[in-house]
Write a protein that holds these residues in place. Sequence first.
Motif, short mmCIF file in Angstrom:
data_model
loop_
_atom_site.label_atom_id
_atom_site.label_comp_id
_atom_site.label_asym_id
_atom_site.label_seq_id
_atom_site.Cartn_x
_atom_site.Cartn_y
_atom_site.Cartn_z
N SER A 1 20.02 17.99 3.60
CA SER A 1 20.81 16.80 3.30
C SER A 1 20.65 16.38 1.83
O SER A 1 19.53 16.07 1.40
N PRO A 2 21.75 16.34 1.06
CA PRO A 2 21.64 15.87 -0.33
C PRO A 2 21.04 14.47 -0.47
O PRO A 2 20.16 14.26 -1.32
N PRO A 3 21.47 13.48 0.33
CA PRO A 3 20.86 12.15 0.20
C PRO A 3 19.35 12.16 0.48
O PRO A 3 18.59 11.42 -0.17
N SER A 4 18.91 12.99 1.42
CA SER A 4 17.47 13.10 1.68
C SER A 4 16.75 13.63 0.45
O SER A 4 15.68 13.14 0.08
N ARG A 5 17.37 14.60 -0.21
CA ARG A 5 16.73 15.19 -1.39
C ARG A 5 16.65 14.19 -2.54
O ARG A 5 15.72 14.26 -3.35
N ALA A 6 17.61 13.28 -2.64
CA ALA A 6 17.54 12.26 -3.69
C ALA A 6 16.28 11.40 -3.52
O ALA A 6 15.59 11.10 -4.49
N VAL A 7 15.98 11.03 -2.29
CA VAL A 7 14.78 10.23 -2.01
C VAL A 7 13.52 11.06 -2.24
O VAL A 7 12.55 10.59 -2.85
N HIS A 8 13.55 12.31 -1.79
CA HIS A 8 12.40 13.19 -1.95
C HIS A 8 12.06 13.39 -3.43
O HIS A 8 10.90 13.31 -3.85
N MET A 9 13.08 13.64 -4.25
CA MET A 9 12.87 13.81 -5.69
C MET A 9 12.31 12.54 -6.32
O MET A 9 11.42 12.60 -7.18
N ASN B 1 0.84 -1.18 0.00
CA ASN B 1 0.00 0.00 0.00
C ASN B 1 0.88 1.24 0.00
O ASN B 1 1.64 1.47 0.93
N MET B 2 0.76 2.07 -1.06
CA MET B 2 1.63 3.25 -1.17
C MET B 2 1.40 4.23 -0.03
O MET B 2 2.28 4.99 0.33
N ALA B 3 0.19 4.23 0.51
CA ALA B 3 -0.11 5.15 1.61
C ALA B 3 0.74 4.84 2.84
O ALA B 3 0.87 5.65 3.75
N ALA B 4 1.33 3.63 2.86
CA ALA B 4 2.15 3.24 4.01
C ALA B 4 3.57 3.79 3.90
O ALA B 4 4.38 3.62 4.81
N LEU B 5 3.90 4.44 2.78
CA LEU B 5 5.24 4.99 2.61
C LEU B 5 5.46 6.18 3.55
O LEU B 5 4.65 7.11 3.60
N GLU B 6 6.55 6.10 4.28
CA GLU B 6 6.90 7.17 5.22
C GLU B 6 8.35 7.56 4.99
O GLU B 6 9.24 6.70 4.98
N PHE B 7 8.58 8.83 4.76
CA PHE B 7 9.91 9.33 4.43
C PHE B 7 10.39 10.28 5.52
O PHE B 7 9.79 11.33 5.75
N HIS B 8 11.45 9.87 6.23
CA HIS B 8 12.07 10.71 7.26
C HIS B 8 13.30 11.37 6.65
O HIS B 8 14.27 10.68 6.30
N GLY B 9 13.28 12.67 6.53
CA GLY B 9 14.39 13.35 5.87
C GLY B 9 14.59 14.76 6.36
O GLY B 9 13.82 15.29 7.16
#
Length: 240
Positions: free
Chosen positions: A15-23, A3-11
Amino acid sequence: ERNMAALEFHGFSVSPPSRAVHMTLDLLDLDYKFVNVNVMEGETKTSEYISLNPQHTVPVLIDSKLVITESRAAITYLCGEYEQGQLYPTDPAKRSQIDQRLFFNIGTFYKRFGDCVYPVCFGKSKIIEEEKKDALKEALRWVDEMVTDGYVLGSSMTISDVDFMSTMSTLEACNFLDLNPFKNVKKWSKLMKKNIPKYSENCENGALAFGKWFNSNYSRNEKIKQKLSKSLGKGFLICF
């Protein structure tokens, strides 16, 4: 199927690596919950956060019960689980070439960039040694060759472009290196800013904040200071 709604992003946007995931999350048009983790305020050192990531680094991606604590593992997972297209193809040969670029970023491009900026950001130095700048320029020459056909790997966008952009955007914001010799890189960067949805939100603003942090500690007059120090004595430097 997850379920995509279960995706949780802690960033943390700085932080450049955080932005890679965010993008990547926005590029794939996924639904997710964003949890801001202010590294500067020690929020990666809480017992709750350490239970997710004992290395107390950002980012952390959670998908149901799956916890991923490394940005490149997170972005390749997201592509493999939710996209399965050209960004990270299933073909092992094609995937090996993308992996090669991802490893180049973490081990060479981002590494050499970090060697230049992090000692300044954390107040360990006010200058960047010329050898470190030269090493970064060498990496940029390689990147310039890589993007000759438009993207980091050939003529179509892959997840390695997103990963490189997290480094490149930060380098641009720090503004300590003349990037004009790297014409292919500049053209590619401009294209990526158009290709990534919500770019200002998921990358640019964080990169600019990083640049502000870096430049608050970086002295562009240090060479002049050092020369004057030798000829006139340290007492004169208070004028600068």
